[in-house]
Design a protein around this motif. Structure first.
Motif, PDB file in Angstrom:
ATOM      1  N   GLU A 270       0.846  -1.195   0.000  1.00  0.00           N
ATOM      2  CA  GLU A 270       0.000   0.000   0.000  1.00  0.00           C
ATOM      3  C   GLU A 270       0.879   1.242   0.000  1.00  0.00           C
ATOM      4  N   ARG A 271       0.282   2.364  -0.336  1.00  0.00           N
ATOM      5  CA  ARG A 271       1.013   3.634  -0.306  1.00  0.00           C
ATOM      6  C   ARG A 271       1.508   3.888   1.115  1.00  0.00           C
ATOM      7  N   VAL A 272       2.712   4.411   1.249  1.00  0.00           N
ATOM      8  CA  VAL A 272       3.276   4.622   2.590  1.00  0.00           C
ATOM      9  C   VAL A 272       2.493   5.721   3.326  1.00  0.00           C
TER      10      VAL A 272
ATOM     11  N   PHE B 234      -9.093  10.924  -3.992  1.00  0.00           N
ATOM     12  CA  PHE B 234      -9.177  11.522  -2.658  1.00  0.00           C
ATOM     13  C   PHE B 234      -8.690  10.478  -1.658  1.00  0.00           C
ATOM     14  N   SER B 235      -8.127  10.944  -0.557  1.00  0.00           N
ATOM     15  CA  SER B 235      -7.563   9.961   0.375  1.00  0.00           C
ATOM     16  C   SER B 235      -7.467  10.538   1.777  1.00  0.00           C
ATOM     17  N   THR B 236      -7.307   9.639   2.745  1.00  0.00           N
ATOM     18  CA  THR B 236      -6.839  10.075   4.055  1.00  0.00           C
ATOM     19  C   THR B 236      -5.323   9.854   4.057  1.00  0.00           C
TER      20      THR B 236
ATOM     21  N   GLY C 231      -6.228  13.897   1.015  1.00  0.00           N
ATOM     22  CA  GLY C 231      -5.519  14.115  -0.239  1.00  0.00           C
ATOM     23  C   GLY C 231      -6.510  14.476  -1.331  1.00  0.00           C
ATOM     24  N   PHE C 232      -6.073  15.288  -2.261  1.00  0.00           N
ATOM     25  CA  PHE C 232      -6.924  15.746  -3.365  1.00  0.00           C
ATOM     26  C   PHE C 232      -5.993  15.801  -4.580  1.00  0.00           C
ATOM     27  N   ALA C 233      -5.836  14.639  -5.228  1.00  0.00           N
ATOM     28  CA  ALA C 233      -4.839  14.527  -6.295  1.00  0.00           C
ATOM     29  C   ALA C 233      -5.539  14.471  -7.650  1.00  0.00           C
TER      30      ALA C 233
ATOM     31  N   ALA D  28      -0.694   6.514 -10.227  1.00  0.00           N
ATOM     32  CA  ALA D  28       0.529   7.031  -9.613  1.00  0.00           C
ATOM     33  C   ALA D  28       0.637   8.523  -9.916  1.00  0.00           C
ATOM     34  N   PHE D  29       0.434   9.319  -8.896  1.00  0.00           N
ATOM     35  CA  PHE D  29       0.548  10.774  -9.060  1.00  0.00           C
ATOM     36  C   PHE D  29       1.975  11.198  -8.719  1.00  0.00           C
ATOM     37  N   CYS D  30       2.368  12.314  -9.256  1.00  0.00           N
ATOM     38  CA  CYS D  30       3.715  12.787  -8.964  1.00  0.00           C
ATOM     39  C   CYS D  30       3.809  14.283  -9.203  1.00  0.00           C
TER      40      CYS D  30
ATOM     41  N   HIS E  26      11.149  14.459  -5.912  1.00  0.00           N
ATOM     42  CA  HIS E  26      11.888  13.188  -5.899  1.00  0.00           C
ATOM     43  C   HIS E  26      11.037  12.027  -5.393  1.00  0.00           C
ATOM     44  N   SER E  27      10.223  12.269  -4.371  1.00  0.00           N
ATOM     45  CA  SER E  27       9.661  11.160  -3.592  1.00  0.00           C
ATOM     46  C   SER E  27       8.671  10.274  -4.346  1.00  0.00           C
ATOM     47  N   TYR E  28       7.854  10.874  -5.182  1.00  0.00           N
ATOM     48  CA  TYR E  28       6.697  10.122  -5.683  1.00  0.00           C
ATOM     49  C   TYR E  28       7.076   8.957  -6.591  1.00  0.00           C
TER      50      TYR E  28
ATOM     51  N   THR F 161       8.878   6.191  -4.596  1.00  0.00           N
ATOM     52  CA  THR F 161       8.047   5.267  -3.815  1.00  0.00           C
ATOM     53  C   THR F 161       7.254   4.342  -4.744  1.00  0.00           C
ATOM     54  N   GLN F 162       6.893   4.858  -5.912  1.00  0.00           N
ATOM     55  CA  GLN F 162       6.067   4.047  -6.820  1.00  0.00           C
ATOM     56  C   GLN F 162       6.866   2.913  -7.466  1.00  0.00           C
ATOM     57  N   ILE F 163       8.173   3.077  -7.539  1.00  0.00           N
ATOM     58  CA  ILE F 163       8.989   1.983  -8.088  1.00  0.00           C
ATOM     59  C   ILE F 163       8.824   0.742  -7.215  1.00  0.00           C
TER      60      ILE F 163
HETATM   61 FE1  HDD Z   1       2.681  13.470  -0.479  1.00  0.00          FE
HETATM   62  C1  HDD Z   1       1.277  10.609  -1.621  1.00  0.00           C
HETATM   63  C2  HDD Z   1      -0.234  15.159  -1.041  1.00  0.00           C
HETATM   64  C3  HDD Z   1       3.973  16.268   1.067  1.00  0.00           C
HETATM   65  C4  HDD Z   1       5.643  11.984  -0.298  1.00  0.00           C
HETATM   66  N1  HDD Z   1       0.874  12.970  -1.185  1.00  0.00           N
HETATM   67  C5  HDD Z   1       0.474  11.745  -1.613  1.00  0.00           C
HETATM   68  C6  HDD Z   1      -0.877  11.788  -2.058  1.00  0.00           C
HETATM   69  C7  HDD Z   1      -1.302  13.074  -1.892  1.00  0.00           C
HETATM   70  C8  HDD Z   1      -0.198  13.815  -1.348  1.00  0.00           C
HETATM   71  C9  HDD Z   1      -2.670  13.626  -2.209  1.00  0.00           C
HETATM   72  C10 HDD Z   1      -1.677  10.609  -2.570  1.00  0.00           C
HETATM   73  C11 HDD Z   1      -1.682  10.546  -4.067  1.00  0.00           C
HETATM   74  C12 HDD Z   1      -2.572   9.420  -4.524  1.00  0.00           C
HETATM   75  O1  HDD Z   1      -3.790   9.560  -4.366  1.00  0.00           O
HETATM   76  O2  HDD Z   1      -2.044   8.431  -5.013  1.00  0.00           O
HETATM   77  N2  HDD Z   1       1.971  15.304   0.001  1.00  0.00           N
HETATM   78  C13 HDD Z   1       0.788  15.838  -0.415  1.00  0.00           C
HETATM   79  C14 HDD Z   1       0.771  17.251  -0.116  1.00  0.00           C
HETATM   80  C15 HDD Z   1       1.943  17.555   0.493  1.00  0.00           C
HETATM   81  C16 HDD Z   1       2.716  16.341   0.555  1.00  0.00           C
HETATM   82  C17 HDD Z   1      -0.372  18.187  -0.447  1.00  0.00           C
HETATM   83  C18 HDD Z   1       2.435  18.872   1.010  1.00  0.00           C
HETATM   84  C19 HDD Z   1       2.142  19.993   0.465  1.00  0.00           C
HETATM   85  N3  HDD Z   1       4.468  14.004   0.283  1.00  0.00           N
HETATM   86  C20 HDD Z   1       4.817  15.219   0.834  1.00  0.00           C
HETATM   87  C21 HDD Z   1       6.238  15.234   1.100  1.00  0.00           C
HETATM   88  C22 HDD Z   1       6.716  14.023   0.694  1.00  0.00           C
HETATM   89  C23 HDD Z   1       5.589  13.277   0.195  1.00  0.00           C
HETATM   90  C24 HDD Z   1       6.995  16.393   1.689  1.00  0.00           C
HETATM   91  C25 HDD Z   1       8.118  13.491   0.738  1.00  0.00           C
HETATM   92  C26 HDD Z   1       9.196  14.193   0.690  1.00  0.00           C
HETATM   93  N4  HDD Z   1       3.320  11.594  -0.816  1.00  0.00           N
HETATM   94  C27 HDD Z   1       4.609  11.226  -0.723  1.00  0.00           C
HETATM   95  C28 HDD Z   1       4.848   9.812  -1.192  1.00  0.00           C
HETATM   96  C29 HDD Z   1       3.428   9.357  -1.626  1.00  0.00           C
HETATM   97  C30 HDD Z   1       2.594  10.578  -1.329  1.00  0.00           C
HETATM   98  C31 HDD Z   1       5.559   8.960  -0.179  1.00  0.00           C
HETATM   99  C32 HDD Z   1       2.907   8.065  -1.026  1.00  0.00           C
HETATM  100  C33 HDD Z   1       2.266   7.293  -2.131  1.00  0.00           C
HETATM  101  C34 HDD Z   1       2.675   7.971  -3.338  1.00  0.00           C
HETATM  102  O3  HDD Z   1       3.395   9.096  -3.015  1.00  0.00           O
HETATM  103  O4  HDD Z   1       2.445   7.602  -4.479  1.00  0.00           O
HETATM  104  O5  HDD Z   1       5.723   9.831  -2.275  1.00  0.00           O
END
Ligand code: HDD
Length: 751
Positions: A124-126, A166-168, A184-186, A390-392, A413-415, A418-420
């Motif tokens: 699952e997504r972290v 949308f997500s928690t 979340g609102f992606a 996979a959003f990024c 960088h992160s998205y 993590t998706q890999i």
């Molecule tokens: Fe993030 C997922 C939104 C800061 C790292 N993030 C994720 C999703 C949303 C956001 C909506 C779910 C996307 C989906 O539905 O698949 N994140 C935010 C917002 C942030 C934010 C609005 C601050 C403005 N996130 C943030 C930071 C980092 C991350 C600072 C790391 C440096 N976020 C991630 C992730 C996720 C993620 C670990 C987990 C699953 C994924 O990306 O695909 O990369």
């Protein structure tokens, strides 16, 4: 067309590229215009024109739908096969050496089936593991060519397909929807110059200022590592320990403890891009921009007691709400608004626009509406679409660019990283839900699960053997905004980042009294669950820098003395440019006040006034609401005035928190000794919902100890025997459209 002609003769694939009209999505899921009307001879041509034409998706055509057609499987009328396409003779019995003998290793049908099942789950997504999504489109209302060359804004009326999830944040994939949390609102825009992902939240600021702290923030918020508790909640020591030691979180904490964190529906919450982005026009000039999504249905929330109970009776509450709204044609809708400002304006603000814990008050830069987003189609398959999407934040298109916000920089960088892991390799961009609508041409090759079959001997550039293709697009491609950079390498923050409290104070000062009460109660709840007194104290000492009355009220709620205020990083404290900002209050976006999709309980027992109840029921249906007859068990109740009433839902399976309002008539008095019915009315009242009494139900109200005041607009009471008039029903519908009647709220509730 050439591709279509070359398609292999595989019955399951005939609908690739829309060749087989029989596999078109059912009506209402996607609207396909007649092919001839668009001047194309096949649907594949239509899809092609939707992909690459300067106008984007043709009117009425959802280009995403067509691209996904090639991956859809419809087994109607088909025999079962293995994954190799061999027909399966028997799907019930494994192959054995004799009826009572051992199963044979050669049973490839069994082994393939079990093996595939064994590997069905992916990590699952972290964060944001729990989510729900839908397809739709963004329609531009105002051509923005003067400020951005991003094609979704190229012309008024232009539609760009989107997929929105949308997500928690904190909960695991199977956790409850109504946890107190950021949402979340992606949004993935499938633009005709590639995919643009606007990966935002329903709160316009963030907890921390630098990506470096993100793993710490999430580790603190997630279940504590020694015992794995609590699930989907921040009401525990590690979260409050971390935030109370990180004063930059103060502003976001205010939002997270407000009703924003317990929305009534995904359809009823705002969305924000959070960071300051750049818009770049065709001349290469850039302006700063903040993105805002505002729901047409208004911004509405649950009350905490209700949210907690919904978690028990329907953990899928938001997922179901979104799904049902779309299935029933109540398409959720948002307006996209932009705050556009220059670098010179930004430099004059007393906060830093690169600091993601700050917003730009609308009094300084108004939000300009530029288009609307409509979600009109549910996914065909949860895993293939909602789970694998996979959003990024790195997915930008020409016309949209980054700023140096250090949180955004880390996200870039992160998205994908993590998706890999989550999606098992580098080729997940080929999954139908992630693939852009435009064609992809580059020299990237191979890797696990590669789907594309690149032709020819050339996989490098420059080349002469491939005619130099694919060639660089030069100015037509994505050209980063040439922002000058001339500084020393440092680990640190700009000075204005040290103001942690001015906007937390601004937010609190902008809330109505009701919202302030809820914020106080939320802090009280969360901190009461915190076991370490020193952490509670540290939070209250932090709150003193936000608002003294807030800190005093929270301290009182926790039964503790007011501790000294935490030392500030910046003295004297910065004051926000504006004292209060109306749009920070949820009550500023009431929506149209309509009742579409609202669940209304028609609570009945034997003796119900079928004619009056049905009259209300029919009017509610006309208004787009979802009324249902509610009783103690399925079956029928005898009415006093005509045909029996068929019960559609029961008190046991659908208790009060799942309904927006209730209608009762005198028959409900027969339920006075039914505890769940009394509880139902109590909770409707306690949760500030509209109660419509069609005369004479005094006993049930008395049993519920409800004493509405005469000015309670959410309590509509007809005298016994009084006719149900259109005007009375209108009053009821209007009251439901107000969503909640907080005037009756007391802390603690007397009911
Ligand atoms: Fe993030 C997922 C939104 C800061 C790292 N993030 C994720 C999703 C949303 C956001 C909506 C779910 C996307 C989906 O539905 O698949 N994140 C935010 C917002 C942030 C934010 C609005 C601050 C403005 N996130 C943030 C930071 C980092 C991350 C600072 C790391 C440096 N976020 C991630 C992730 C996720 C993620 C670990 C987990 C699953 C994924 O990306 O695909 O990369």
């Amino acid at each position: 067309q050439a591709i279509a002609a070359a398609m292999p003769a595989n019955a399951l694939k005939q609908h690739d590229h829309g060749l087989d009209a029989g596999h078109a999505p059912v009506e209402g899921e996607s609207v396909k215009p007649p092919v001839a009307a668009l001047g194309a001879s096949t649907l594949s041509e239509v899809a092609d024109s939707a992909k690459v034409g300067a106008g984007g998706a043709a009117p009425g055509l959802n280009a995403t739908t067509d691209s996904l057609d090639s991956a859809r499987v419809d087994s109607t009328g088909q025999a079962m096969t293995t994954n190799q396409g061999v027909l399966v003779a028997d799907n019930q019995n494994s192959l054995k050496a004799g009826l009572r003998g051992p199963t044979l290793l050669e049973d490839f049908v069994l082994r393939e089936k079990i093996s595939h099942f064994d590997h069905e789950r992916i990590p699952e997504r972290v964060v944001h593991a729990r989510g729900s999504a839908a397809h739709g489109y963004f329609e531009c209302d105002v051509a923005l060519g003067d400020i951005t060359k991003a094609t979704p804004f190229a012309q008024a009326g232009k539609r760009t397909p989107v997929f929105v999830r949308f997500s928690t944040v904190a909960g695991e994939r199977g956790s409850t929807d109504t946890a107190r949390d950021v949402r979340g609102f992606a949004v993935k825009f499938y633009t005709d110059e590639g995919n643009w992902d606007l990966v935002g939240n329903n709160i316009p600021v963030f907890f921390i200022q630098d990506a470096m702290k993100f793993p710490d923030l999430i580790h603190a918020a997630k279940p504590e590592p020694h015992h794995g508790m609590p699930q989907a909640g921040t009401a525990h020591d590690t979260f409050w320990d971390f935030v109370s030691l990180s004063p930059e979180t103060a502003h976001m904490l205010m939002w997270a403890m407000s009703d924003r964190a317990i929305p009534r529906s995904y359809r009823m919450m705002q969305g924000f891009g959070v960071h300051t982005f750049r818009l770049v026009d065709a001349k290469g000039e850039s302006r700063f921009c903040k993105f805002h999504w505002t729901p047409s249905a208004g911004t509405h929330s649950l009350v905490w007691d209700e949210a907690v109970k919904i978690s028990g009776c329907d953990p899928d509450f938001h997922r179901r709400d979104l799904w049902e709204a779309i299935e029933s044609g109540n398409y959720p809708e948002w307006t996209l608004g932009l705050q556009v400002f220059t670098e010179a304006q930004a430099a004059a603000f007393n906060f830093d626009v690169l600091d993601p814990t700050k917003l730009v008050p609308e009094e300084l830069v108004p939000v300009r509406p530029v288009g609307r987003m409509v979600l009109d189609r549910n996914p065909d398959n949860f895993f293939a679409e909602t789970e694998q999407v996979a959003f990024c934040t790195a997915h930008v298109v020409p016309g949209i660019d980054f700023t140096n916000d250090p949180l955004l920089q880390g996200r870039i960088h992160s998205y994908v990283d993590t998706q890999i892991t989550r999606l098992g390799g580098m080729n997940f961009h080929e999954l139908p839900i992630n693939a852009p609508l435009v064609e992809v041409h580059n020299n990237q090759r191979d890797g696990i699960h590669r789907r594309a079959i690149p032709r020819g001997r050339v996989a490098y550039e420059p080349n002469s053997l491939g005619g130099g293709c694919p060639f660089q697009a030069g100015a037509r491609g994505f050209v980063p905004f040439p922002e000058p950079v001339a500084e020393d390498k440092v680990r640190g923050k700009p000075e204005k980042f040290a103001d942690h409290f001015s906007q937390a104070t601004l937010f609190f000062d902008s809330q109505s009294d009701v919202e302030k009460n809820h914020i106080v109660a939320a802090f009280r709840f969360e901190l009461t669950r915190v076991q370490t007194p020193a952490i509670r104290q540290r939070v209250v000492s932090l709150l003193r820098n936000v608002d003294e009355t807030l800190a005093a009220r929270v301290a009182d709620g926790l039964g503790m003395q007011l501790p000294p205020a935490q030392a500030r990083a910046l003295e004297p404290p910065v004051k926000s440019e504006v004292d209060a900002s109306a749009p920070l209050s949820l009550f500023n976006f009431p929506g149209l006040g309509d009742v579409t999709g609202r669940r209304i309980a028609m609570l009945v027992a034997d003796g119900a006034r079928a004619d009056a109840m049905q009259q209300v029921y029919d009017r509610l249906i006309d208004a787009g609401a979802a009324p249902r007859y509610l009783g103690t068990k399925l079956g029928r109740v005898a009415s006093s005035t005509g045909a029996p009433i068929e019960i559609e839902a029961t008190l046991e399976t659908m208790p009060s928190p799942l309904w927006d309002a209730v209608v009762v008539d005198a028959s409900a008095d027969a339920l006075v000794k039914v505890g769940p019915a009394v509880e139902f009315i109590k909770e409707q009242f306690r949760h500030c919902k509209t109660i419509f009494v069609l005369g004479g139900s005094i006993a049930l109200l008395a049993a519920a100890a409800i004493e509405p005041t005469p000015d309670d607009a959410g309590f509509i009471d007809l005298a016994a025997g009084e006719a149900v008039t259109g005007a009375a029903i209108d009053r009821f519908i209007k009251a439901v459209g107000r969503h909640k009647h907080y005037e009756r709220e007391r802390d603690p509730s007397p009911v």
